[in-house]
Structures are given as C-alpha cells and as structure tokens.
Motif scaffolding. Structure first.
Motif, PDB file in Angstrom:
ATOM      1  N   VAL A 167       0.853  -1.178   0.000  1.00  0.00           N
ATOM      2  CA  VAL A 167       0.000   0.000   0.000  1.00  0.00           C
ATOM      3  C   VAL A 167       0.893   1.234   0.000  1.00  0.00           C
ATOM      4  O   VAL A 167       1.960   1.243   0.617  1.00  0.00           O
ATOM      5  CB  VAL A 167      -0.938   0.012   1.233  1.00  0.00           C
ATOM      6  N   ALA A 168       0.493   2.265  -0.737  1.00  0.00           N
ATOM      7  CA  ALA A 168       1.150   3.562  -0.670  1.00  0.00           C
ATOM      8  C   ALA A 168       0.327   4.453   0.251  1.00  0.00           C
ATOM      9  O   ALA A 168      -0.915   4.405   0.232  1.00  0.00           O
ATOM     10  CB  ALA A 168       1.267   4.185  -2.059  1.00  0.00           C
ATOM     11  N   ILE A 169       1.005   5.232   1.064  1.00  0.00           N
ATOM     12  CA  ILE A 169       0.344   6.089   2.047  1.00  0.00           C
ATOM     13  C   ILE A 169       0.563   7.544   1.683  1.00  0.00           C
ATOM     14  O   ILE A 169       1.697   7.973   1.434  1.00  0.00           O
ATOM     15  CB  ILE A 169       0.898   5.850   3.466  1.00  0.00           C
ATOM     16  N   VAL A 170      -0.526   8.331   1.646  1.00  0.00           N
ATOM     17  CA  VAL A 170      -0.426   9.770   1.427  1.00  0.00           C
ATOM     18  C   VAL A 170      -1.086  10.490   2.601  1.00  0.00           C
ATOM     19  O   VAL A 170      -2.135  10.066   3.091  1.00  0.00           O
ATOM     20  CB  VAL A 170      -1.064  10.195   0.093  1.00  0.00           C
ATOM     21  N   PHE A 171      -0.466  11.568   3.040  1.00  0.00           N
ATOM     22  CA  PHE A 171      -0.931  12.308   4.209  1.00  0.00           C
ATOM     23  C   PHE A 171      -1.551  13.636   3.778  1.00  0.00           C
ATOM     24  O   PHE A 171      -0.947  14.398   3.028  1.00  0.00           O
ATOM     25  CB  PHE A 171       0.226  12.557   5.177  1.00  0.00           C
ATOM     26  N   SER A 172      -2.751  13.918   4.289  1.00  0.00           N
ATOM     27  CA  SER A 172      -3.527  15.094   3.899  1.00  0.00           C
ATOM     28  C   SER A 172      -2.877  16.395   4.353  1.00  0.00           C
ATOM     29  O   SER A 172      -2.116  16.428   5.319  1.00  0.00           O
ATOM     30  CB  SER A 172      -4.930  15.028   4.510  1.00  0.00           C
ATOM     31  N   GLY A 173      -3.263  17.468   3.666  1.00  0.00           N
ATOM     32  CA  GLY A 173      -2.895  18.810   4.085  1.00  0.00           C
ATOM     33  C   GLY A 173      -4.049  19.479   4.813  1.00  0.00           C
ATOM     34  O   GLY A 173      -4.946  18.812   5.340  1.00  0.00           O
ATOM     35  N   GLN A 174      -4.044  20.816   4.821  1.00  0.00           N
ATOM     36  CA  GLN A 174      -5.068  21.576   5.541  1.00  0.00           C
ATOM     37  C   GLN A 174      -6.363  21.686   4.747  1.00  0.00           C
ATOM     38  O   GLN A 174      -6.382  21.518   3.536  1.00  0.00           O
ATOM     39  CB  GLN A 174      -4.554  22.986   5.829  1.00  0.00           C
ATOM     40  N   GLY A 175      -7.415  22.005   5.473  1.00  0.00           N
ATOM     41  CA  GLY A 175      -8.678  22.361   4.849  1.00  0.00           C
ATOM     42  C   GLY A 175      -9.796  21.366   5.016  1.00  0.00           C
ATOM     43  O   GLY A 175     -10.964  21.706   4.815  1.00  0.00           O
ATOM     44  N   ALA A 202       5.384   3.142  -0.388  1.00  0.00           N
ATOM     45  CA  ALA A 202       5.933   4.494  -0.460  1.00  0.00           C
ATOM     46  C   ALA A 202       5.073   5.432   0.368  1.00  0.00           C
ATOM     47  O   ALA A 202       3.915   5.131   0.685  1.00  0.00           O
ATOM     48  CB  ALA A 202       6.005   4.976  -1.907  1.00  0.00           C
ATOM     49  N   LEU A 203       5.641   6.602   0.694  1.00  0.00           N
ATOM     50  CA  LEU A 203       4.977   7.610   1.498  1.00  0.00           C
ATOM     51  C   LEU A 203       5.116   8.969   0.825  1.00  0.00           C
ATOM     52  O   LEU A 203       6.129   9.250   0.180  1.00  0.00           O
ATOM     53  CB  LEU A 203       5.606   7.702   2.896  1.00  0.00           C
ATOM     54  N   ALA A 204       4.105   9.819   0.996  1.00  0.00           N
ATOM     55  CA  ALA A 204       4.185  11.195   0.513  1.00  0.00           C
ATOM     56  C   ALA A 204       3.182  12.034   1.299  1.00  0.00           C
ATOM     57  O   ALA A 204       2.192  11.510   1.820  1.00  0.00           O
ATOM     58  CB  ALA A 204       3.905  11.292  -0.984  1.00  0.00           C
ATOM     59  N   GLY A 205       3.432  13.335   1.371  1.00  0.00           N
ATOM     60  CA  GLY A 205       2.539  14.222   2.106  1.00  0.00           C
ATOM     61  C   GLY A 205       2.206  15.465   1.318  1.00  0.00           C
ATOM     62  O   GLY A 205       3.059  16.037   0.633  1.00  0.00           O
ATOM     63  N   ALA A 249      18.259   9.719   7.839  1.00  0.00           N
ATOM     64  CA  ALA A 249      17.889   9.304   6.491  1.00  0.00           C
ATOM     65  C   ALA A 249      16.612   8.469   6.562  1.00  0.00           C
ATOM     66  O   ALA A 249      16.402   7.706   7.512  1.00  0.00           O
ATOM     67  CB  ALA A 249      19.013   8.493   5.862  1.00  0.00           C
ATOM     68  N   PRO A 250      15.734   8.580   5.588  1.00  0.00           N
ATOM     69  CA  PRO A 250      14.486   7.809   5.599  1.00  0.00           C
ATOM     70  C   PRO A 250      14.743   6.300   5.583  1.00  0.00           C
ATOM     71  O   PRO A 250      15.665   5.823   4.922  1.00  0.00           O
ATOM     72  CB  PRO A 250      13.786   8.242   4.311  1.00  0.00           C
ATOM     73  N   THR A 251      13.925   5.583   6.320  1.00  0.00           N
ATOM     74  CA  THR A 251      14.012   4.120   6.330  1.00  0.00           C
ATOM     75  C   THR A 251      12.946   3.487   5.445  1.00  0.00           C
ATOM     76  O   THR A 251      12.944   2.284   5.237  1.00  0.00           O
ATOM     77  CB  THR A 251      13.866   3.586   7.763  1.00  0.00           C
ATOM     78  N   LEU A 252      12.027   4.304   4.932  1.00  0.00           N
ATOM     79  CA  LEU A 252      11.015   3.879   3.973  1.00  0.00           C
ATOM     80  C   LEU A 252      11.036   4.858   2.798  1.00  0.00           C
ATOM     81  O   LEU A 252      11.412   6.031   2.975  1.00  0.00           O
ATOM     82  CB  LEU A 252       9.614   3.874   4.601  1.00  0.00           C
ATOM     83  N   PRO A 253      10.639   4.432   1.603  1.00  0.00           N
ATOM     84  CA  PRO A 253      10.618   5.351   0.471  1.00  0.00           C
ATOM     85  C   PRO A 253       9.655   6.510   0.716  1.00  0.00           C
ATOM     86  O   PRO A 253       8.470   6.301   0.980  1.00  0.00           O
ATOM     87  CB  PRO A 253      10.137   4.476  -0.685  1.00  0.00           C
ATOM     88  N   VAL A 254      10.168   7.745   0.640  1.00  0.00           N
ATOM     89  CA  VAL A 254       9.341   8.924   0.853  1.00  0.00           C
ATOM     90  C   VAL A 254       9.653   9.928  -0.251  1.00  0.00           C
ATOM     91  O   VAL A 254      10.817  10.120  -0.619  1.00  0.00           O
ATOM     92  CB  VAL A 254       9.566   9.540   2.258  1.00  0.00           C
ATOM     93  N   PHE A 255       8.592  10.548  -0.791  1.00  0.00           N
ATOM     94  CA  PHE A 255       8.737  11.464  -1.913  1.00  0.00           C
ATOM     95  C   PHE A 255       8.406  12.883  -1.476  1.00  0.00           C
ATOM     96  O   PHE A 255       7.453  13.109  -0.714  1.00  0.00           O
ATOM     97  CB  PHE A 255       7.838  11.027  -3.064  1.00  0.00           C
ATOM     98  N   ASP A 256       9.194  13.861  -1.957  1.00  0.00           N
ATOM     99  CA  ASP A 256       8.957  15.251  -1.596  1.00  0.00           C
ATOM    100  C   ASP A 256       7.917  15.873  -2.516  1.00  0.00           C
ATOM    101  O   ASP A 256       7.334  15.207  -3.377  1.00  0.00           O
ATOM    102  CB  ASP A 256      10.268  16.046  -1.580  1.00  0.00           C
TER     103      ASP A 256
END
Length: 320
Positions: A3-11, A83-86, A229-236
């Motif tokens: 599973v890929a995880i994405v974290f929400s922003g504001q609003g 992977a992770l992203a925010g 350093a990240p231990t899981l794949p994370v994208f900027d």
C-alpha cells in the motif's frame, strides 16, 4: 501485499475525523501545545480549526498518531508500505512515518512552520483558491504578470493558486488582473473564463513566493534539528525520492514557498505499482484526486472507516 500512504494537508479537518484514533503520545503533545483538553470539540469552532497555528499542529499530530496505530496493524497483516508522501504540511507526517524524525518532533516542527508562515503572512494578507475546469496552460497564461502564482498542481485541469488579497473587488467582467495581481482579481478573471474557483479556508498563501522568508527560516530550523535518512521510500513535493537526511531537509523547507507538484508525486507513486493507496487525514480529497488520475489503482481515505480493522480488511481485499 503493498500500500502507498499519502498524508492530507489543511482544509478538510473536522470534529469526527479518524473516529478510530486512540489517544497517544503525539495526541497528548498536540493537546498540550494547543492548550486544549478536547481537540475534537475545538475543531467544532471553525475559526479555531482554520487558524494556521492550530491547523498545522493538529493535522500533523493526528496524522502521525494514525500512522503509528495503523503501521502496527499493517505489520501484523504482513502488508508492505510501498511508499509515502505528504500534501503540503502532510509532508512532515510522511517524513516522520519514514523515520526521518520522531512523531513528537514532527508536531514541534509543525508548530514552528505555522509560526514562521504566519509571520511571513503578517506583512500582507494572502490566500489560496482552488481552480478547476480550465486547462493549466490557460491558467498560467492568465497569471502571467500578476503576483498570483500556482501553489499546487493537482492535474491538467486542477490547480491551486495563491497570492495577495485585495480590499477591492472593483474589476469589470472579463478584465485581466491588474499589475499588482491580487488573488481576488485573478479569481474574477478566471471565473469569467468559465473556471470553477473555490477559496480555501487557509490564512496564508502557502507554496508561493510570499512565503520565502518562512522557507528560509524553516531551513535554518531544520539545519539544527536531529534528522535521519528515511528508512522507507518517501517522496517530496516535487515528486523526488528523499534518500538522505539533507534531501528531506531541503524538501521540507523548499515546498513552503514553491509550487507543490502533487501531479508528479501521484505519478511517481503509481509507477511503483502499489496495490492501493490510503490517505491519512480528514476528508477524502487526496483519494479523489488519485482516483481521477490513476483510476486503475484503488484509493480510499482512512477517514472513511470506523475501525483500524476495517482499514486493514480493505487493503487486504485490494491485494487479492
């Protein structure tokens, strides 16, 4: 299973968000920092909920808390995090989930980020506006020469623009934005051209040049922070994978004053072919953006489920 995880922003934060979330150290740190006993009750006050200094801290704390509780269940179910992203401030939670810093540190950094952005915004009022129904090229053309810029690119016909506000709406129908380029004038011109414009419930022009002083100050803040350093794949926010602590630092500070390329982030995650995508945060905004861009890979928000077991069961179904 993945599973890929994405974290929400504001609003999209709301009092009933993430109903399965348990009180833990990150939530306790957030409540103490915001001086609230009942964060859900506090969210019922819209003015409080949308204040930058409250929203960024609360969103980060609930996100890292939800991640901690979900991650334990994912390990038990042998589900790999691909992977992770925010999204915007969600990048702090993504970095915490990737082991760049602790959940408690993420909450502290969110408070500092909000304070710096509020200070930058105190020079002049700014805001953000979602724009759909008009191609990105047409939006870019209209913005040319104004002080309004694209803050977030979500897709070919979905962007968020940001810039200074004006106290006057006295611009005739179809008029091009004036040289000072207020967000109000640009929004009026876009609407005249058939775009759908939605003003966002934020108090600063995030991800625009108006936040340059905040970005520089946050870079100094991060330079003195213990970061791994990240231990899981994370994208900027540009869709680049952060391999090192320095890359994570750079991504977190840079995005405050530059365009978030969420379209590129989604494409990078999709290229990794996860079985599904899970949004962590209030609402379903990122899950819906994903489904429009990559409908072959299912996406849902953790906010839709009543229990952690329900989240895990859905991910397992996606992997069968």
């Amino acid at each position: 299973m993945s599973v890929a995880i994405v974290f929400s922003g504001q609003g999209h934060q709301h009092p009933a968000m993430l109903p399965w979330l348990r009180h833990d150290a990150a939530i306790a740190a957030m409540a103490a920092r915001l001086d609230v006993d009942d964060w859900r009750g506090a969210l019922a006050d819209e003015a409080w909920a949308h204040a930058n200094r409250h929203a960024q801290v609360l969103i980060t704390a609930t996100a890292v808390s939800a991640w901690t509780q979900l991650h334990a269940a994912l390990r038990v179910a042998s589900i790999e995090v691909d992977a992770l992203a925010g999204y915007s401030v969600g990048e702090l939670a993504a970095c915490a989930a990737a082991g760049v810093f602790s959940p408690e540190r993420a909450v502290a950094l969110a408070a500092r980020r909000a304070a710096l952005m509020d200070a930058a915004g105190s020079v002049g009022r700014g805001g953000l506006c979602g724009v759909t129904g008009l191609g990105a090229a047409a939006v870019d053309e209209l913005l040319h020469g104004s002080a309004v810029t694209v803050a977030i690119r979500n897709g070919e016909d979905s962007v968020v623009i940001g810039g200074p506000l004006s106290d006057s709406h006295a611009h005739g129908p179809g008029a091009m934005p004036p040289s000072d380029g207020s967000l109000d004038a640009v929004e009026a011109a876009l609407t005249e051209r058939g775009a759908r414009c939605t003003r966002l419930a934020v108090t600063v022009a995030s991800h625009t040049p108006l936040m340059r002083t905040a970005a520089k100050a946050f870079a100094v803040e991060l330079a003195g922070a213990a970061i791994d350093a990240p231990t899981l794949p994370v994208f900027d926010s540009d869709g680049n994978r952060s391999w090192t602590a320095e890359q994570a630092r750079d991504g977190l500070s840079r995005q405050i004053a530059t365009t978030v390329r969420w379209d590129a982030v989604m494409d990078q995650l999709a290229a990794r072919a996860p079985s599904c995508v899970l949004e962590i945060g209030g609402g379903q905004a990122l899950a819906r953006l994903w489904q429009r861009r990559h409908p072959a890979i299912p996406a849902r928000s953790a906010d839709e489920f009543r229990t952690v077991d329900g989240v895990i069961a859905w991910i397992e179904r996606c992997n069968t």
